[in-house]
Design a protein around this motif. Structure first.
Motif, short mmCIF file in Angstrom:
data_model
loop_
_atom_site.label_atom_id
_atom_site.label_comp_id
_atom_site.label_asym_id
_atom_site.label_seq_id
_atom_site.Cartn_x
_atom_site.Cartn_y
_atom_site.Cartn_z
N LYS A 197 0.73 -1.06 0.12
CA LYS A 197 -0.26 0.07 0.15
C LYS A 197 0.68 1.10 0.01
O LYS A 197 0.36 2.25 0.66
CB LYS A 197 -1.26 -0.12 1.07
CG LYS A 197 -1.74 -1.23 1.02
CD LYS A 197 -3.54 -0.97 1.05
CE LYS A 197 -4.14 -2.29 0.84
NZ LYS A 197 -5.62 -2.78 0.40
N ALA A 250 3.51 2.24 1.72
CA ALA A 250 4.42 2.39 2.91
C ALA A 250 4.81 2.83 2.51
O ALA A 250 6.57 2.53 2.19
CB ALA A 250 4.04 1.80 3.98
N ILE A 275 3.35 5.58 6.81
CA ILE A 275 4.64 5.65 6.94
C ILE A 275 5.25 4.40 7.79
O ILE A 275 4.51 3.38 8.14
CB ILE A 275 5.87 5.99 8.42
CG1 ILE A 275 7.41 5.92 8.37
CG2 ILE A 275 4.84 5.27 9.27
CD1 ILE A 275 7.35 6.90 9.62
N ASP A 276 6.14 3.56 7.12
CA ASP A 276 5.74 1.64 6.90
C ASP A 276 6.11 1.62 7.86
O ASP A 276 7.99 2.05 8.58
CB ASP A 276 8.05 1.38 6.17
CG ASP A 276 7.70 -0.11 6.23
OD1 ASP A 276 7.18 -0.39 7.46
OD2 ASP A 276 8.10 -0.88 5.62
N LEU A 277 5.40 1.25 9.40
CA LEU A 277 5.64 0.51 10.96
C LEU A 277 6.23 0.37 11.26
O LEU A 277 7.36 0.37 12.14
CB LEU A 277 4.83 1.14 11.70
CG LEU A 277 3.16 1.68 10.90
CD1 LEU A 277 1.67 1.04 11.47
CD2 LEU A 277 3.21 2.58 11.79
N ALA A 306 1.63 9.73 6.76
CA ALA A 306 2.47 10.63 6.34
C ALA A 306 2.53 10.26 4.18
O ALA A 306 2.78 11.62 3.63
CB ALA A 306 4.17 8.93 5.96
N ASP A 359 0.74 14.17 4.71
CA ASP A 359 1.77 14.28 4.95
C ASP A 359 2.19 15.04 3.46
O ASP A 359 2.86 16.33 3.72
CB ASP A 359 2.85 14.45 6.16
CG ASP A 359 2.38 13.17 7.38
OD1 ASP A 359 1.12 14.24 7.68
OD2 ASP A 359 2.64 12.99 8.10
N LYS A 385 -3.47 10.42 11.13
CA LYS A 385 -3.48 8.87 11.51
C LYS A 385 -2.15 9.20 12.54
O LYS A 385 -2.33 8.27 13.35
CB LYS A 385 -3.05 7.91 10.46
CG LYS A 385 -3.39 6.87 11.49
CD LYS A 385 -4.14 5.88 11.36
CE LYS A 385 -3.94 4.00 12.12
NZ LYS A 385 -4.39 3.46 11.22
N PHE A 409 2.81 9.01 17.97
CA PHE A 409 3.49 10.06 17.56
C PHE A 409 2.66 11.27 17.43
O PHE A 409 1.03 11.97 17.27
CB PHE A 409 3.24 10.59 15.36
CG PHE A 409 4.29 8.66 15.79
CD1 PHE A 409 5.85 8.50 15.79
CD2 PHE A 409 3.69 7.82 14.54
CE1 PHE A 409 6.17 7.22 14.86
CE2 PHE A 409 4.22 7.37 14.29
CZ PHE A 409 5.42 6.37 14.45
N VAL A 419 6.72 16.06 10.56
CA VAL A 419 7.59 16.21 9.12
C VAL A 419 6.26 17.17 8.37
O VAL A 419 6.11 17.17 7.32
CB VAL A 419 7.05 14.74 8.61
CG1 VAL A 419 8.37 14.50 9.45
CG2 VAL A 419 6.09 13.90 8.03
#
Ligand SMILES: C/C=C/C(=O)SCCNC(=O)CCNC(=O)[C@H](O)C(C)(C)COP(=O)(O)OP(=O)(O)OC[C@H]1O[C@@H](n2cnc3c(N)ncnc32)[C@H](O)[C@@H]1OP(=O)(O)O
Length: 273
Positions: free
Chosen positions: A26, A28, A66-68, A123, A126, A145, A151, A155
């Motif tokens: 997806k 990420a 973001i790729d967690l 992100a 973002d 999210k 968090f 950014v």
């Protein structure tokens, strides 16, 4: 073959298409996503054949954020419960580098359009808010999210989104981390236009990019610069700044060409000189 690991860049002058290209995850945003955007947008900035960029997602969506798992490995400080001063200091540097990876879209002097379909989360949002214009497909969903994942969004979205949707909606999105659909996003002016599906939003982006690229590039790029500069300034500050930018871009060959083409009843040909 793309020279980048996360992105695929296809230049069709005058437009550069920048695809987030990790569809099985997806899109990420993994470590290469945060390293490659700066050289990509620096290259677009300096390429004289490119006048507009479009960012879009390959596969099912724009980006799930973001790729967690992938970024946790890159930032072991996040998992270090016994943090000493030096750990925070190194984290500060890494956050700043990630901010730059998004801000480079704003620093690029060419206008950037986000063409969004499917999920646009964390992100992804973002990145979209650092673009000049956002358009989306009817299936798009948006989520600021970060708070839900623990968090503070760090950014740039908390700086940028209030300027797009206003403080009230920005705070609602940031505090609730709720998911909104395309209709709601359009109502709060987060997106300019909704298209029926992903193919239509890409076509829409292409047409919008062509309309922008038809204009003299110096004038368009100076407009972006002045709009960026003016976002947080008083009208008076903005007027002083625009006077200086204007004095720097005129006279130009494109201005002469616009006048000549008008008087000769023909379409102008702009060269950016
Ligand atoms: C500074 C920035 C901060 C942030 O960005 S905070 C926000 C972080 N993002 C998230 O919390 C969203 C996490 N993802 C999801 O909640 C779901 O995905 C979706 C709702 C977006 C889509 O759900 P579904 O359609 O069921 O897809 P799927 O099976 O969950 O995902 C397909 C593959 O993509 C991987 N993936 C999706 N999102 C991420 C992510 N953010 N980080 C790492 N991997 C992700 C999955 O794990 C899976 O992979 P596999 O097929 O190998 O199981």
């Amino acid at each position: 073959m793309s020279q980048y690991e996360f992105y695929e860049v296809i230049k069709k002058p005058p437009v550069a298409w920048v695809y987030l290209n990790r569809p099985d995850k997806k899109n990420a945003m993994n470590p290469p996503a945060w390293k490659e955007s700066i050289p990509i947008f620096e290259d677009i900035d300096k390429d004289p054949d490119i006048r507009v960029a479009v960012i879009a997602g390959r596969g099912p969506c724009f980006s799930a954020g973001i790729d967690l798992m992938g970024m946790a490995g890159e930032m072991p400080e996040l998992m270090d419960s016994d943090q000493k001063g030096g750990v925070k200091w190194s984290l500060l540097k890494k956050i700043s580098a990630m901010q730059d990876a998004i801000s480079c879209i704003e620093w690029c002097r060419k206008p950037v359009i986000a063409a969004i379909h499917g999920h646009c989360i964390g992100a992804g949002l973002d990145m979209a808010t650092a673009c000049d214009i956002r358009i989306c497909a009817a299936d798009a969903v948006f989520c600021l999210k970060e708070a839900a994942v623990g968090f503070v969004a760090d950014v740039g979205v908390l700086q940028r989104i209030p300027r797009i949707v206003g403080q009230g909606f920005a705070r609602e999105l940031a505090y609730t981390a709720k998911t909104i659909d395309a209709q709601k996003a359009a109502q709060m002016l987060l997106v300019n236009e909704i298209y029926p599906d992903a193919a239509a939003v890409m076509e829409g982006a292409e047409k919008l990019a062509a309309q922008i690229a038809d204009n003299p590039p110096l004038a368009v790029q100076a407009s972006k610069d002045v709009l960026n500069h003016g976002a947080e300034k008083s009208v008076e500050d903005g007027l002083k700044y625009v006077a200086s930018v204007s004095a720097n871009i005129i006279p130009s060959k494109d201005l002469m060409e616009a006048i000549a083409a008008f008087s000769e009843k023909r379409k102008p040909v702009f060269t950016g000189e």
